[in-house]
Design a protein around this motif. Structure first.
Motif, PDB file in Angstrom:
ATOM      1  N   ASN A  79       0.822  -1.210   0.000  1.00 46.11           N
ATOM      2  CA  ASN A  79       0.000   0.000   0.000  1.00 46.11           C
ATOM      3  C   ASN A  79       0.857   1.261   0.000  1.00 46.11           C
ATOM      4  OD1 ASN A  79      -2.087  -1.819   0.269  1.00 46.11           O
ATOM      5  ND2 ASN A  79      -2.614  -1.259   2.358  1.00 46.11           N
ATOM      6  N   LEU A  80       1.865   1.286   0.867  1.00 47.28           N
ATOM      7  CA  LEU A  80       2.704   2.489   0.973  1.00 47.28           C
ATOM      8  C   LEU A  80       3.479   2.752  -0.308  1.00 47.28           C
ATOM      9  CD1 LEU A  80       3.949   2.064   4.642  1.00 47.28           C
ATOM     10  CD2 LEU A  80       2.720   4.056   3.735  1.00 47.28           C
ATOM     11  N   GLU A  81       3.909   1.701  -0.983  1.00 46.88           N
ATOM     12  CA  GLU A  81       4.637   1.909  -2.230  1.00 46.88           C
ATOM     13  C   GLU A  81       3.698   2.356  -3.355  1.00 46.88           C
ATOM     14  OE1 GLU A  81       7.900   2.155  -2.480  1.00 46.88           O
ATOM     15  OE2 GLU A  81       7.723   1.911  -0.317  1.00 46.88           O
ATOM     16  N   ALA A  82       2.449   1.921  -3.311  1.00 49.02           N
ATOM     17  CA  ALA A  82       1.469   2.457  -4.260  1.00 49.02           C
ATOM     18  C   ALA A  82       1.235   3.938  -3.991  1.00 49.02           C
ATOM     19  CB  ALA A  82       0.158   1.684  -4.154  1.00 49.02           C
ATOM     20  N   ILE A  83       1.151   4.296  -2.714  1.00 45.16           N
ATOM     21  CA  ILE A  83       0.954   5.696  -2.330  1.00 45.16           C
ATOM     22  C   ILE A  83       2.161   6.547  -2.717  1.00 45.16           C
ATOM     23  CG2 ILE A  83       0.780   7.206  -0.303  1.00 45.16           C
ATOM     24  CD1 ILE A  83      -0.939   4.983   0.992  1.00 45.16           C
ATOM     25  N   ARG A  84       3.362   5.989  -2.619  1.00 48.14           N
ATOM     26  CA  ARG A  84       4.574   6.739  -2.966  1.00 48.14           C
ATOM     27  C   ARG A  84       4.463   7.321  -4.379  1.00 48.14           C
ATOM     28  NH1 ARG A  84       9.884   6.355  -1.051  1.00 48.14           N
ATOM     29  NH2 ARG A  84       9.343   4.470   0.138  1.00 48.14           N
ATOM     30  N   TYR A  85       4.025   6.498  -5.334  1.00 44.28           N
ATOM     31  CA  TYR A  85       3.887   6.983  -6.713  1.00 44.28           C
ATOM     32  C   TYR A  85       2.858   8.103  -6.796  1.00 44.28           C
ATOM     33  CZ  TYR A  85       2.723   7.145 -11.658  1.00 44.28           C
ATOM     34  OH  TYR A  85       2.475   7.583 -12.948  1.00 44.28           O
ATOM     35  N   THR A  86       1.743   7.948  -6.093  1.00 45.65           N
ATOM     36  CA  THR A  86       0.679   8.950  -6.158  1.00 45.65           C
ATOM     37  C   THR A  86       1.116  10.262  -5.518  1.00 45.65           C
ATOM     38  OG1 THR A  86      -0.996   7.223  -6.144  1.00 45.65           O
ATOM     39  CG2 THR A  86      -1.721   9.428  -5.520  1.00 45.65           C
ATOM     40  N   MET A  87       1.860  10.186  -4.437  1.00 44.61           N
ATOM     41  CA  MET A  87       2.353  11.409  -3.806  1.00 44.61           C
ATOM     42  C   MET A  87       3.279  12.185  -4.729  1.00 44.61           C
ATOM     43  SD  MET A  87       3.140  10.438   0.164  1.00 44.61           S
ATOM     44  CE  MET A  87       4.227  11.860   0.244  1.00 44.61           C
ATOM     45  N   TYR A  88       4.007  11.491  -5.597  1.00 43.23           N
ATOM     46  CA  TYR A  88       4.935  12.164  -6.503  1.00 43.23           C
ATOM     47  C   TYR A  88       4.243  12.684  -7.755  1.00 43.23           C
ATOM     48  CZ  TYR A  88       8.750  12.808  -9.873  1.00 43.23           C
ATOM     49  OH  TYR A  88       9.595  13.323 -10.819  1.00 43.23           O
TER      50      TYR A  88
ATOM     51  N   LEU B  76      -7.453  -5.750  -5.265  1.00 43.29           N
ATOM     52  CA  LEU B  76      -7.789  -4.488  -5.918  1.00 43.29           C
ATOM     53  C   LEU B  76      -7.893  -3.355  -4.909  1.00 43.29           C
ATOM     54  CD1 LEU B  76      -8.224  -4.020  -8.964  1.00 43.29           C
ATOM     55  CD2 LEU B  76     -10.674  -3.828  -8.470  1.00 43.29           C
ATOM     56  N   GLY B  77      -8.365  -3.667  -3.699  1.00 42.46           N
ATOM     57  CA  GLY B  77      -8.448  -2.649  -2.658  1.00 42.46           C
ATOM     58  C   GLY B  77      -7.093  -2.069  -2.308  1.00 42.46           C
ATOM     59  N   ASN B  78      -6.052  -2.904  -2.342  1.00 45.69           N
ATOM     60  CA  ASN B  78      -4.703  -2.404  -2.066  1.00 45.69           C
ATOM     61  C   ASN B  78      -4.249  -1.413  -3.122  1.00 45.69           C
ATOM     62  OD1 ASN B  78      -4.815  -5.506  -1.145  1.00 45.69           O
ATOM     63  ND2 ASN B  78      -3.516  -4.364   0.272  1.00 45.69           N
ATOM     64  N   LEU B  79      -4.661  -1.629  -4.359  1.00 48.43           N
ATOM     65  CA  LEU B  79      -4.287  -0.699  -5.427  1.00 48.43           C
ATOM     66  C   LEU B  79      -5.085   0.597  -5.358  1.00 48.43           C
ATOM     67  CD1 LEU B  79      -4.062  -3.312  -8.327  1.00 48.43           C
ATOM     68  CD2 LEU B  79      -2.138  -2.059  -7.343  1.00 48.43           C
ATOM     69  N   VAL B  80      -6.358   0.494  -5.001  1.00 46.90           N
ATOM     70  CA  VAL B  80      -7.226   1.670  -5.042  1.00 46.90           C
ATOM     71  C   VAL B  80      -6.947   2.623  -3.887  1.00 46.90           C
ATOM     72  CG1 VAL B  80      -9.237   0.999  -3.650  1.00 46.90           C
ATOM     73  CG2 VAL B  80      -9.585   2.261  -5.781  1.00 46.90           C
ATOM     74  N   ILE B  81      -6.132   2.203  -2.902  1.00 47.60           N
ATOM     75  CA  ILE B  81      -5.762   3.132  -1.843  1.00 47.60           C
ATOM     76  C   ILE B  81      -5.140   4.392  -2.435  1.00 47.60           C
ATOM     77  CG2 ILE B  81      -3.491   2.044  -1.518  1.00 47.60           C
ATOM     78  CD1 ILE B  81      -5.643   3.713   1.206  1.00 47.60           C
ATOM     79  N   SER B  82      -4.408   4.245  -3.527  1.00 45.46           N
ATOM     80  CA  SER B  82      -3.768   5.413  -4.139  1.00 45.46           C
ATOM     81  C   SER B  82      -4.794   6.342  -4.791  1.00 45.46           C
ATOM     82  CB  SER B  82      -2.716   4.967  -5.164  1.00 45.46           C
ATOM     83  OG  SER B  82      -3.324   4.279  -6.240  1.00 45.46           O
ATOM     84  N   ASN B  83      -5.912   5.793  -5.276  1.00 42.23           N
ATOM     85  CA  ASN B  83      -6.975   6.637  -5.827  1.00 42.23           C
ATOM     86  C   ASN B  83      -7.591   7.493  -4.726  1.00 42.23           C
ATOM     87  OD1 ASN B  83      -6.734   4.018  -7.356  1.00 42.23           O
ATOM     88  ND2 ASN B  83      -8.026   5.111  -8.805  1.00 42.23           N
ATOM     89  N   TRP B  84      -7.800   6.894  -3.551  1.00 46.11           N
ATOM     90  CA  TRP B  84      -8.354   7.658  -2.432  1.00 46.11           C
ATOM     91  C   TRP B  84      -7.359   8.695  -1.926  1.00 46.11           C
ATOM     92  CZ3 TRP B  84      -9.912   2.274  -0.395  1.00 46.11           C
ATOM     93  CH2 TRP B  84     -11.154   1.907  -0.931  1.00 46.11           C
TER      94      TRP B  84
END
Length: 492
Positions: free
Chosen positions: A89-98, A246-254
């Motif tokens: 989850n955190l690594e998915a978020i890393r991309y979204t934060m950038y 899929l929920g783990n991936l969609v954390i970045s959408n939220w």
């Protein structure tokens, strides 16, 4: 923010590798709120949505089912799964934060291209979440409350109509707010407080200390897996102990819709029934790794650590522990639990062994758990497909993001209603959900690693230990996926 309000990169940065989608716009990373206790509560929130959606499947249904069937020796699998999914989850978020883009948009930038990966994840999402397993579980609970008994096969017709009503209410909620993410977040915080209060009180008052100790040891001491166990159910357990693919991936959408990091520049998906209007950019926006931007990055990253460790991961472990602990105290060992009892069997045993009034109280708690998970699943599928279309097919942007979301939500809800006519139980539908979740986690872990080491600048790329954890996540869920597939062929 509209694309026209952003500016494209110029100079050497314009030659940055942007993969198979258009290059990003650029700008500075927004200044986060100072890191204080109050601001942590104001800033975090995506983890609450994910947690509220996680409790229904793995914690309320599969965890207790596995513990009753195989004992506490299986529980360490949940601990490992949650830790690996936390890194995921955190690594998915890393991309979204950038970039301000969901991680699936980053994956669509990889070869062989956006159309290919977009189609793959649309199909995976439909296979995993288009069947309303949790709505049917919630229907089991409502039927039991009304009929004062658990449902049986002859009640299929009633369960289908109740499930349809559950889906209709969920659609109304998802389309009502100015921001779908904010609506889900507010609903999720309320459900987390209600659900955990009930579980904590019941466990403290009625579960013996010896059971607490035995359950705790099961979570921290690895054991050999039991012989002749249901491998497919093991895969479901390993996936849904956390957020199930899929929920783990969609954390970045939220995270984007919450406005965390560069998501603040991108906009969000709004509810179709709301009076307010929100815009959603079609291309992300990145920042140069200056000293000031990296200082801001470190603060944003700390907020995300709180969101995913103290809130989501701790909540998943606590939720699994409390539900399993209660089940081990009240459900007889090796008790037969039918697919029609899923979601309601806890109430029967609590009423029989503790207090008759727990029949209604437990059913009410079970309904909220399952309903909130169904709500999150519906948003998850719709959001993923809407964002894939928004990023990969520019013609989709002729309509507003909220209308695209609403149209897809109604389409998937219609399919969910059709699938209810197949007469499957909540447990059989939930096995389908889990069977798809493991391959999504396996492939997604390696893709996130590739995205974050290819498209992110060196100062904010994941360190070696996080890269190693992603590899272990990918390998672990690959093994479980292959074992589940072989099990299906053997059973066939």
């Amino acid at each position: 923010m509209n694309d026209s309000a952003e500016h494209a990169m110029t100079g050497p940065e314009s030659r940055r590798d942007h993969g198979r989608l258009p290059e990003w716009h650029s700008g500075d990373l927004p200044e986060p709120l100072p890191l204080t206790g109050g601001n942590i509560l104001r800033t975090i929130g995506p983890g609450a949505i994910l947690l509220a959606g996680s409790i229904g499947g793995g914690e309320w249904i599969v965890g207790p089912l596995m513990a009753v069937k195989y004992g506490t020796a299986i529980l360490w699998v949940a601990t490992v799964a949650i830790l690996l999914q936390m890194i995921f989850n955190l690594e998915a978020i890393r991309y979204t934060m950038y970039t301000g883009e969901p991680i699936l948009t980053g994956i669509m930038r990889l070869n062989p291209g956006s159309k290919f990966w977009g189609a793959v994840y649309v199909l995976a999402g439909i296979a995993q979440l288009a069947t309303p397993a949790l709505a049917l579980g919630a229907a089991n609970v409502l039927f039991a409350a009304a009929a004062h008994r658990e449902p049986v096969a002859a009640d299929n017709g009633s369960l289908m109509w109740i499930s349809c009503a559950v889906l209709a209410v969920a659609v109304g909620i998802l389309l009502s707010g100015k921001s779908v993410e904010r609506t889900l977040e507010a609903f999720s915080w309320t459900m987390i407080v209600v659900i955990f209060t009930f579980l904590l009180v019941v466990n403290i008052l009625f579960v013996p200390a010896a059971v607490w100790w035995t359950t705790a040891l099961g979570f921290v001491i690895p054991h050999r897996l039991p012989d002749a166990m249901d491998i497919l159910l093991l895969g479901v357990f390993a996936a849904t102990a956390g957020s199930g693919g899929l929920g783990n991936l969609v954390i970045s959408n939220w995270v984007r819709d919450k406005g965390i990091g560069m998501g603040a520049w991108i906009g969000s998906i709004g509810g179709a029934f709301s009076s307010g209007k929100t815009d959603l950019a079609g291309v992300g926006r990145i920042f140069p790794p200056t000293a000031e931007n990296l200082r801001r990055w470190s603060v944003w990253w700390k907020y995300c650590l709180f969101d995913q460790t103290a809130l989501w991961a701790f909540g998943c472990v606590l939720g699994m522990f409390l539900n399993v602990n209660l089940a081990l105290a009240i459900v007889p060992e090796n008790a037969e639990i039918s697919g029609y009892s899923i979601g309601a069997f806890q109430a029967r045993y609590m009423a029989e062994k503790l207090w008759p009034g727990f029949w209604a109280l437990c059913l009410l708690n079970g309904f909220w758990i399952l309903f909130k998970t169904q709500l999150a699943n519906m948003d998850c599928l719709t959001r993923v497909v809407a964002d894939i279309g928004w990023a990969g097919w520019p013609s989709v942007r002729r309509w507003s993001a909220s209308r695209v979301y609403a149209g897809l939500l109604l389409l998937f809800t219609t399919w969910s209603i059709v699938s209810l006519t197949l007469g499957e139980t909540a447990l059989s539908l939930f096995k389908v959900l889990g069977a798809v979740a493991c391959p999504v986690l396996a492939v997604g872990a390696f893709q996130i690693l590739r995205v974050n080491t290819r498209f992110l600048p060196p100062p904010i790329r994941p360190p070696l230990w996080r890269r190693t954890a992603l590899v272990l996540c990918g390998i672990g869920y690959s093994v479980v996926s292959i074992a589940s597939l072989l099990s299906l062929f053997a059973d066939g």
